[in-house]
Motif scaffolding. Structure first.
Motif, PDB file in Angstrom:
ATOM      1  N   HIS A 106     139.261  57.125  -4.029  1.00 17.59           N
ATOM      2  CA  HIS A 106     139.554  58.153  -3.033  1.00 17.59           C
ATOM      3  C   HIS A 106     138.274  58.783  -2.463  1.00 17.59           C
ATOM      4  O   HIS A 106     138.046  59.990  -2.586  1.00 17.59           O
ATOM      5  CB  HIS A 106     140.453  59.256  -3.616  1.00 17.59           C
ATOM      6  CG  HIS A 106     141.663  58.708  -4.291  1.00 17.59           C
ATOM      7  ND1 HIS A 106     142.681  58.084  -3.609  1.00 17.59           N
ATOM      8  CD2 HIS A 106     142.010  58.642  -5.594  1.00 17.59           C
ATOM      9  CE1 HIS A 106     143.592  57.681  -4.452  1.00 17.59           C
ATOM     10  NE2 HIS A 106     143.223  58.001  -5.666  1.00 17.59           N
ATOM     11  N   PRO A 107     137.453  57.966  -1.820  1.00 21.61           N
ATOM     12  CA  PRO A 107     136.203  58.495  -1.261  1.00 21.61           C
ATOM     13  C   PRO A 107     136.456  59.316  -0.001  1.00 21.61           C
ATOM     14  O   PRO A 107     137.541  59.263   0.589  1.00 21.61           O
ATOM     15  CB  PRO A 107     135.430  57.216  -0.903  1.00 21.61           C
ATOM     16  CG  PRO A 107     136.508  56.219  -0.588  1.00 21.61           C
ATOM     17  CD  PRO A 107     137.634  56.550  -1.546  1.00 21.61           C
ATOM     18  N   THR A 108     135.440  60.061   0.398  1.00 24.64           N
ATOM     19  CA  THR A 108     135.522  60.765   1.688  1.00 24.64           C
ATOM     20  C   THR A 108     135.531  59.698   2.787  1.00 24.64           C
ATOM     21  O   THR A 108     135.225  58.527   2.537  1.00 24.64           O
ATOM     22  CB  THR A 108     134.306  61.683   1.890  1.00 24.64           C
ATOM     23  OG1 THR A 108     133.125  60.871   1.975  1.00 24.64           O
ATOM     24  CG2 THR A 108     134.175  62.706   0.770  1.00 24.64           C
ATOM     25  N   GLN A 109     135.838  60.099   4.010  1.00 26.06           N
ATOM     26  CA  GLN A 109     135.899  59.134   5.112  1.00 26.06           C
ATOM     27  C   GLN A 109     134.539  58.470   5.344  1.00 26.06           C
ATOM     28  O   GLN A 109     134.461  57.266   5.568  1.00 26.06           O
ATOM     29  CB  GLN A 109     136.390  59.813   6.396  1.00 26.06           C
ATOM     30  CG  GLN A 109     136.621  58.841   7.543  1.00 26.06           C
ATOM     31  CD  GLN A 109     137.681  57.792   7.211  1.00 26.06           C
ATOM     32  OE1 GLN A 109     138.725  58.115   6.681  1.00 26.06           O
ATOM     33  NE2 GLN A 109     137.404  56.541   7.522  1.00 26.06           N
ATOM     34  N   GLU A 110     133.466  59.248   5.251  1.00 24.03           N
ATOM     35  CA  GLU A 110     132.131  58.696   5.455  1.00 24.03           C
ATOM     36  C   GLU A 110     131.776  57.697   4.349  1.00 24.03           C
ATOM     37  O   GLU A 110     131.213  56.634   4.617  1.00 24.03           O
ATOM     38  CB  GLU A 110     131.070  59.812   5.504  1.00 24.03           C
ATOM     39  CG  GLU A 110     131.167  60.697   6.734  1.00 24.03           C
ATOM     40  CD  GLU A 110     132.246  61.768   6.611  1.00 24.03           C
ATOM     41  OE1 GLU A 110     132.667  62.098   5.470  1.00 24.03           O
ATOM     42  OE2 GLU A 110     132.686  62.272   7.649  1.00 24.03           O
ATOM     43  N   GLU A 111     132.109  58.035   3.098  1.00 24.72           N
ATOM     44  CA  GLU A 111     131.863  57.107   1.984  1.00 24.72           C
ATOM     45  C   GLU A 111     132.690  55.837   2.136  1.00 24.72           C
ATOM     46  O   GLU A 111     132.193  54.740   1.897  1.00 24.72           O
ATOM     47  CB  GLU A 111     132.205  57.774   0.652  1.00 24.72           C
ATOM     48  CG  GLU A 111     131.267  58.884   0.253  1.00 24.72           C
ATOM     49  CD  GLU A 111     131.770  59.660  -0.962  1.00 24.72           C
ATOM     50  OE1 GLU A 111     130.922  60.242  -1.656  1.00 24.72           O
ATOM     51  OE2 GLU A 111     132.986  59.693  -1.217  1.00 24.72           O
ATOM     52  N   ALA A 112     133.937  56.002   2.552  1.00 25.83           N
ATOM     53  CA  ALA A 112     134.805  54.840   2.739  1.00 25.83           C
ATOM     54  C   ALA A 112     134.279  53.941   3.846  1.00 25.83           C
ATOM     55  O   ALA A 112     134.274  52.707   3.713  1.00 25.83           O
ATOM     56  CB  ALA A 112     136.228  55.284   3.046  1.00 25.83           C
ATOM     57  N   ASP A 113     133.821  54.541   4.950  1.00 27.64           N
ATOM     58  CA  ASP A 113     133.280  53.749   6.054  1.00 27.64           C
ATOM     59  C   ASP A 113     132.037  52.971   5.625  1.00 27.64           C
ATOM     60  O   ASP A 113     131.905  51.787   5.923  1.00 27.64           O
ATOM     61  CB  ASP A 113     132.929  54.655   7.240  1.00 27.64           C
ATOM     62  CG  ASP A 113     134.154  55.215   7.942  1.00 27.64           C
ATOM     63  OD1 ASP A 113     135.272  54.698   7.704  1.00 27.64           O
ATOM     64  OD2 ASP A 113     133.994  56.165   8.724  1.00 27.64           O
ATOM     65  N   THR A 114     131.163  53.640   4.906  1.00 25.83           N
ATOM     66  CA  THR A 114     129.941  52.988   4.445  1.00 25.83           C
ATOM     67  C   THR A 114     130.252  51.881   3.439  1.00 25.83           C
ATOM     68  O   THR A 114     129.709  50.779   3.523  1.00 25.83           O
ATOM     69  CB  THR A 114     128.989  54.026   3.807  1.00 25.83           C
ATOM     70  OG1 THR A 114     128.703  55.026   4.774  1.00 25.83           O
ATOM     71  CG2 THR A 114     127.709  53.381   3.339  1.00 25.83           C
ATOM     72  N   ALA A 115     131.133  52.165   2.501  1.00 22.74           N
ATOM     73  CA  ALA A 115     131.498  51.166   1.496  1.00 22.74           C
ATOM     74  C   ALA A 115     132.219  49.983   2.130  1.00 22.74           C
ATOM     75  O   ALA A 115     131.977  48.824   1.762  1.00 22.74           O
ATOM     76  CB  ALA A 115     132.364  51.795   0.405  1.00 22.74           C
ATOM     77  N   ALA A 116     133.090  50.250   3.095  1.00 17.46           N
ATOM     78  CA  ALA A 116     133.797  49.165   3.785  1.00 17.46           C
ATOM     79  C   ALA A 116     132.812  48.284   4.534  1.00 17.46           C
ATOM     80  O   ALA A 116     132.922  47.052   4.511  1.00 17.46           O
ATOM     81  CB  ALA A 116     134.838  49.729   4.739  1.00 17.46           C
ATOM     82  N   CYS A 117     131.839  48.893   5.177  1.00 18.25           N
ATOM     83  CA  CYS A 117     130.806  48.129   5.876  1.00 18.25           C
ATOM     84  C   CYS A 117     130.035  47.272   4.885  1.00 18.25           C
ATOM     85  O   CYS A 117     129.800  46.087   5.120  1.00 18.25           O
ATOM     86  CB  CYS A 117     129.857  49.076   6.602  1.00 18.25           C
ATOM     87  SG  CYS A 117     128.483  48.215   7.389  1.00 18.25           S
ATOM     88  N   ASP A 118     129.654  47.858   3.766  1.00 20.16           N
ATOM     89  CA  ASP A 118     128.902  47.124   2.755  1.00 20.16           C
ATOM     90  C   ASP A 118     129.730  45.981   2.171  1.00 20.16           C
ATOM     91  O   ASP A 118     129.226  44.888   1.961  1.00 20.16           O
ATOM     92  CB  ASP A 118     128.442  48.071   1.648  1.00 20.16           C
ATOM     93  CG  ASP A 118     127.446  47.410   0.717  1.00 20.16           C
ATOM     94  OD1 ASP A 118     126.464  46.834   1.213  1.00 20.16           O
ATOM     95  OD2 ASP A 118     127.659  47.475  -0.504  1.00 20.16           O
TER      96      ASP A 118
END
Length: 135
Positions: A106-118
């Motif tokens: 349950h990451p924040t939206q910014e963490e989720a976006d970065t992790a999804a990109c990675d």
């Protein structure tokens, strides 16, 4: 008596040799099966990540409802990728497993976006992120 001891020891040695071969053959088959499973998991992961990257590169829709639906679809596809990694941990490297773990916490939206990109960049070999600003 001497012959019977020699026969007994010989039979024991043959039994141990056959048992060792059977154990080795069983382990080898398991490694082949795991390798085939990892190959399948990696191929599916690469295919799905590539599809997601293509979707992320598109321009935002003019229609807010369509854009919102696409963002939801992208988020679902990222969850699928992270689940694939979680279900096949021996098939992926530590960085990919860590990224997938972040997405499952349950990451924040910014963490989720970065992790999804990675996560998608790992599969496609690309380091560019085409993240759509959801604000």
């Amino acid at each position: 008596m001497k012959r019977s001891m020699i026969a007994l020891v010989s039979a024991g040695a043959v039994t141990l040799a056959i048992g060792g071969y059977a154990v080795g053959a069983t382990r080898h088959d398991g490694a082949s099966e795991r390798s085939a499973t990892c190959e399948q998991a990696n191929q599916e992961f690469i295919t799905r990540a590539g599809q997601l990257r293509k979707q992320q590169q598109r321009a935002p829709y003019d229609d807010d409802e369509l854009d919102s639906m696409q963002l939801d679809l992208d988020a679902t596809q990222v969850k699928i990728l992270s689940t694939m990694v979680a279900q096949n941990p021996t098939c992926f490297d530590a960085g990919t497993r860590a990224t997938a773990a972040i997405l499952r916490q349950h990451p924040t939206q910014e963490e989720a976006d970065t992790a999804a990109c990675d996560l998608t960049a790992t599969a496609t070999g690309s380091r560019d992120c085409f993240l759509v600003d959801s604000r």
